[in-house]
Design a protein around this motif. Structure first.
Motif, PDB file in Angstrom:
ATOM      1  N   ILE A 106       0.765  -1.208  -0.064  1.00 58.60           N
ATOM      2  CA  ILE A 106       0.054  -0.105   0.054  1.00 58.60           C
ATOM      3  C   ILE A 106       0.841   1.324   0.073  1.00 58.60           C
ATOM      4  CG2 ILE A 106      -1.770   1.284   1.348  1.00 58.60           C
ATOM      5  CD1 ILE A 106      -2.759  -1.127   2.229  1.00 58.60           C
ATOM      6  N   LEU A 107       2.070   1.247   0.698  1.00 62.35           N
ATOM      7  CA  LEU A 107       2.788   2.053   0.905  1.00 62.35           C
ATOM      8  C   LEU A 107       3.447   2.640  -0.475  1.00 62.35           C
ATOM      9  CD1 LEU A 107       4.492   4.438   2.400  1.00 62.35           C
ATOM     10  CD2 LEU A 107       6.007   2.742   2.713  1.00 62.35           C
ATOM     11  N   GLY A 108       3.697   1.579  -1.049  1.00 63.68           N
ATOM     12  CA  GLY A 108       4.325   1.664  -2.634  1.00 63.68           C
ATOM     13  C   GLY A 108       3.351   2.349  -3.525  1.00 63.68           C
ATOM     14  N   PHE A 109       2.081   1.993  -3.625  1.00 62.45           N
ATOM     15  CA  PHE A 109       1.203   2.485  -4.352  1.00 62.45           C
ATOM     16  C   PHE A 109       1.263   4.067  -3.932  1.00 62.45           C
ATOM     17  CE2 PHE A 109      -0.639  -1.680  -5.250  1.00 62.45           C
ATOM     18  CZ  PHE A 109      -0.747  -1.619  -6.423  1.00 62.45           C
ATOM     19  N   GLY A 110       1.209   4.430  -2.608  1.00 60.72           N
ATOM     20  CA  GLY A 110       1.032   5.718  -2.240  1.00 60.72           C
ATOM     21  C   GLY A 110       2.316   6.433  -2.814  1.00 60.72           C
TER      22      GLY A 110
ATOM     23  N   VAL B  69       3.991   5.901  -5.586  1.00 65.33           N
ATOM     24  CA  VAL B  69       3.825   6.173  -7.071  1.00 65.33           C
ATOM     25  C   VAL B  69       2.960   7.183  -7.040  1.00 65.33           C
ATOM     26  CG1 VAL B  69       3.154   4.933  -9.070  1.00 65.33           C
ATOM     27  CG2 VAL B  69       4.659   3.761  -7.590  1.00 65.33           C
ATOM     28  N   SER B  70       1.879   7.306  -6.695  1.00 68.86           N
ATOM     29  CA  SER B  70       1.094   8.446  -6.627  1.00 68.86           C
ATOM     30  C   SER B  70       1.619   9.679  -6.421  1.00 68.86           C
ATOM     31  CB  SER B  70      -0.320   7.965  -5.742  1.00 68.86           C
ATOM     32  OG  SER B  70      -1.219   9.119  -5.771  1.00 68.86           O
ATOM     33  N   LEU B  71       2.396   9.663  -5.382  1.00 70.84           N
ATOM     34  CA  LEU B  71       2.906  11.017  -5.072  1.00 70.84           C
ATOM     35  C   LEU B  71       3.952  11.305  -6.110  1.00 70.84           C
ATOM     36  CD1 LEU B  71       3.675  13.307  -2.869  1.00 70.84           C
ATOM     37  CD2 LEU B  71       5.386  11.717  -2.002  1.00 70.84           C
TER      38      LEU B  71
ATOM     39  N   SER C  20       4.092  10.719  -9.067  1.00 75.09           N
ATOM     40  CA  SER C  20       3.552  10.903 -10.417  1.00 75.09           C
ATOM     41  C   SER C  20       2.912  12.101 -10.516  1.00 75.09           C
ATOM     42  CB  SER C  20       2.332   9.789 -10.809  1.00 75.09           C
ATOM     43  OG  SER C  20       2.907   8.520 -10.828  1.00 75.09           O
ATOM     44  N   TRP C  21       2.298  12.645  -9.307  1.00 75.71           N
ATOM     45  CA  TRP C  21       1.820  14.155  -8.762  1.00 75.71           C
ATOM     46  C   TRP C  21       3.145  15.098  -9.247  1.00 75.71           C
ATOM     47  CZ3 TRP C  21      -1.885  16.834  -9.780  1.00 75.71           C
ATOM     48  CH2 TRP C  21      -2.111  18.210  -9.263  1.00 75.71           C
ATOM     49  N   MET C  22       4.187  14.725  -8.587  1.00 71.95           N
ATOM     50  CA  MET C  22       5.264  15.825  -8.617  1.00 71.95           C
ATOM     51  C   MET C  22       5.633  15.951  -9.933  1.00 71.95           C
ATOM     52  SD  MET C  22       6.980  14.573  -4.939  1.00 71.95           S
ATOM     53  CE  MET C  22       8.339  15.815  -5.143  1.00 71.95           C
ATOM     54  N   LEU C  23       6.088  14.811 -10.744  1.00 67.34           N
ATOM     55  CA  LEU C  23       6.511  14.895 -11.992  1.00 67.34           C
ATOM     56  C   LEU C  23       5.574  15.555 -12.886  1.00 67.34           C
ATOM     57  CD1 LEU C  23       7.833  11.106 -12.266  1.00 67.34           C
ATOM     58  CD2 LEU C  23       9.258  13.341 -12.270  1.00 67.34           C
ATOM     59  N   LYS C  24       4.385  15.418 -12.877  1.00 66.96           N
ATOM     60  CA  LYS C  24       3.192  15.942 -13.843  1.00 66.96           C
ATOM     61  C   LYS C  24       3.306  17.530 -13.393  1.00 66.96           C
ATOM     62  CE  LYS C  24      -1.759  15.777 -14.544  1.00 66.96           C
ATOM     63  NZ  LYS C  24      -1.945  17.334 -14.158  1.00 66.96           N
ATOM     64  N   GLU C  25       3.339  17.822 -12.261  1.00 67.47           N
ATOM     65  CA  GLU C  25       3.365  19.319 -11.883  1.00 67.47           C
ATOM     66  C   GLU C  25       4.561  19.995 -12.000  1.00 67.47           C
ATOM     67  OE1 GLU C  25       0.572  21.229 -11.774  1.00 67.47           O
ATOM     68  OE2 GLU C  25      -0.655  19.233 -12.559  1.00 67.47           O
ATOM     69  N   ARG C  26       5.670  19.116 -11.830  1.00 71.91           N
ATOM     70  CA  ARG C  26       7.203  19.687 -11.748  1.00 71.91           C
ATOM     71  C   ARG C  26       7.378  20.349 -10.304  1.00 71.91           C
ATOM     72  NH1 ARG C  26       8.465  21.918 -17.760  1.00 71.91           N
ATOM     73  NH2 ARG C  26       7.927  19.896 -19.007  1.00 71.91           N
TER      74      ARG C  26
ATOM     75  N   PHE D  76      -1.888   9.126  -2.670  1.00 69.06           N
ATOM     76  CA  PHE D  76      -0.820   9.445  -1.577  1.00 69.06           C
ATOM     77  C   PHE D  76      -1.352   9.871  -0.346  1.00 69.06           C
ATOM     78  CE2 PHE D  76      -0.360  13.642  -3.881  1.00 69.06           C
ATOM     79  CZ  PHE D  76      -0.522  14.241  -2.889  1.00 69.06           C
ATOM     80  N   PHE D  77      -2.449  10.754  -0.265  1.00 65.57           N
ATOM     81  CA  PHE D  77      -2.686  11.539   0.768  1.00 65.57           C
ATOM     82  C   PHE D  77      -3.348  10.128   1.945  1.00 65.57           C
ATOM     83  CE2 PHE D  77      -4.061  15.241  -1.834  1.00 65.57           C
ATOM     84  CZ  PHE D  77      -3.036  15.885  -0.896  1.00 65.57           C
ATOM     85  N   TYR D  78      -3.685   9.164   1.209  1.00 59.92           N
ATOM     86  CA  TYR D  78      -4.399   8.259   2.141  1.00 59.92           C
ATOM     87  C   TYR D  78      -3.446   6.965   2.328  1.00 59.92           C
ATOM     88  CZ  TYR D  78      -8.297  11.000   0.867  1.00 59.92           C
ATOM     89  OH  TYR D  78      -9.087  11.731   0.561  1.00 59.92           O
ATOM     90  N   PHE D  79      -2.893   6.450   1.081  1.00 61.25           N
ATOM     91  CA  PHE D  79      -2.155   5.329   1.155  1.00 61.25           C
ATOM     92  C   PHE D  79      -0.602   5.401   1.836  1.00 61.25           C
ATOM     93  CE2 PHE D  79      -3.761   2.587  -2.524  1.00 61.25           C
ATOM     94  CZ  PHE D  79      -4.943   2.644  -2.097  1.00 61.25           C
ATOM     95  N   ILE D  80       0.018   6.631   1.802  1.00 56.49           N
ATOM     96  CA  ILE D  80       1.366   6.620   2.531  1.00 56.49           C
ATOM     97  C   ILE D  80       1.242   6.489   4.015  1.00 56.49           C
ATOM     98  CG2 ILE D  80       3.139   8.398   3.034  1.00 56.49           C
ATOM     99  CD1 ILE D  80       3.204   8.969   0.168  1.00 56.49           C
ATOM    100  N   PRO D  81       0.439   7.347   4.679  1.00 59.21           N
ATOM    101  CA  PRO D  81       0.089   7.080   6.199  1.00 59.21           C
ATOM    102  C   PRO D  81      -0.399   5.705   6.564  1.00 59.21           C
ATOM    103  CG  PRO D  81      -1.466   8.581   5.393  1.00 59.21           C
ATOM    104  CD  PRO D  81      -0.540   8.416   4.252  1.00 59.21           C
TER     105      PRO D  81
END
Length: 215
Positions: free
Chosen positions: A20-24, A26-28, A30-36, A60-65
């Motif tokens: 679950i942490l891994g998916f979080g 990846v989400s984080l 991906s967002w950082m790369l998309k928005e630089r 990432f708001f939910y999966f990381i914690p």
């Protein structure tokens, strides 16, 4: 690093938490790369995903914690649960921590225990090797769970000598110290008292006994 990894992945629920942490993550990323974005940008809520953005970028708001709590925070949750449920009926089946093998259980124990070198006391250890003395007596080289230390001792059990194997998790009972220098760096001798399953009962601080070797 290996001890840190084993601490967060010793039980099945912890390994699910790592996924679950891994998916979080990846989400984080991906967002950082998309928005630089940089990590500093994430401290400002202006740069956080909006409702119009894909739900994937919100994960990432939910999966990381959640992932961190289920993996490296698992034992904290267990202790909180024990504290909340403290005082309930003693007839309730005790909660057990199940480890994937004896080595994973021992890694956990090395962060919890100090070796007890007092007469009549026992410590948790793992069988690292076997050797024979000049008189043919078979002994076991045992590493004890000892926070921040590598403590090696000799274990004896003539009656069940053929049932003790390398890699077994055991209870070891102190008999005497070894003051003379030796090639194996053995610091004490004692008896192998029991074979253990890789199961820990937090409520009473004990391990499940697979076979009592004192009878």
């Amino acid at each position: 690093m290996k001890r840190f990894w084993d601490y967060g992945t010793s039980t099945p629920i912890q390994r699910v938490g790592v996924i679950i942490l891994g998916f979080g993550l990846v989400s984080l990323f991906s967002w950082m790369l998309k928005e630089r974005l940089s990590f500093d940008d994430l401290l400002d809520s202006y740069y956080w995903p909006r409702s119009r953005d894909s739900f994937f970028f919100h994960l990432f708001f939910y999966f990381i914690p959640i992932g961190l709590l289920m993996s490296w925070g698992y034992y904290i949750l267990v202790k909180i649960k024990e504290w909340v449920l403290k005082g309930k009926s003693k007839n309730t089946t005790p909660h057990k921590l199940h480890f994937k093998n004896s080595h994973a259980a021992f890694e956990f124990a090395t962060k919890q225990y100090s070796a007890n070198m007092n007469s009549g006391k026992m410590s948790l250890g793992i069988v690292q090797d076997t050797f024979k003395l000049k008189d043919g007596t078979k002994q076991f080289l045992i590493q004890l769970a000892d926070v921040g230390k590598t403590t090696l001792v000799s274990g004896l059990n003539d009656r069940y000598v053929n049932q003790i194997n390398q890699g077994d998790l055991v209870y070891w009972g102190f008999v005497d110290r070894v003051d003379d220098p030796n090639y194996a760096q053995i610091s004490a001798i004692g008896h192998v008292l029991a074979l253990l399953d890789p199961e820990y009962i937090p409520s009473d601080g004990k391990w499940t006994i697979k076979k009592d070797l004192t009878k």
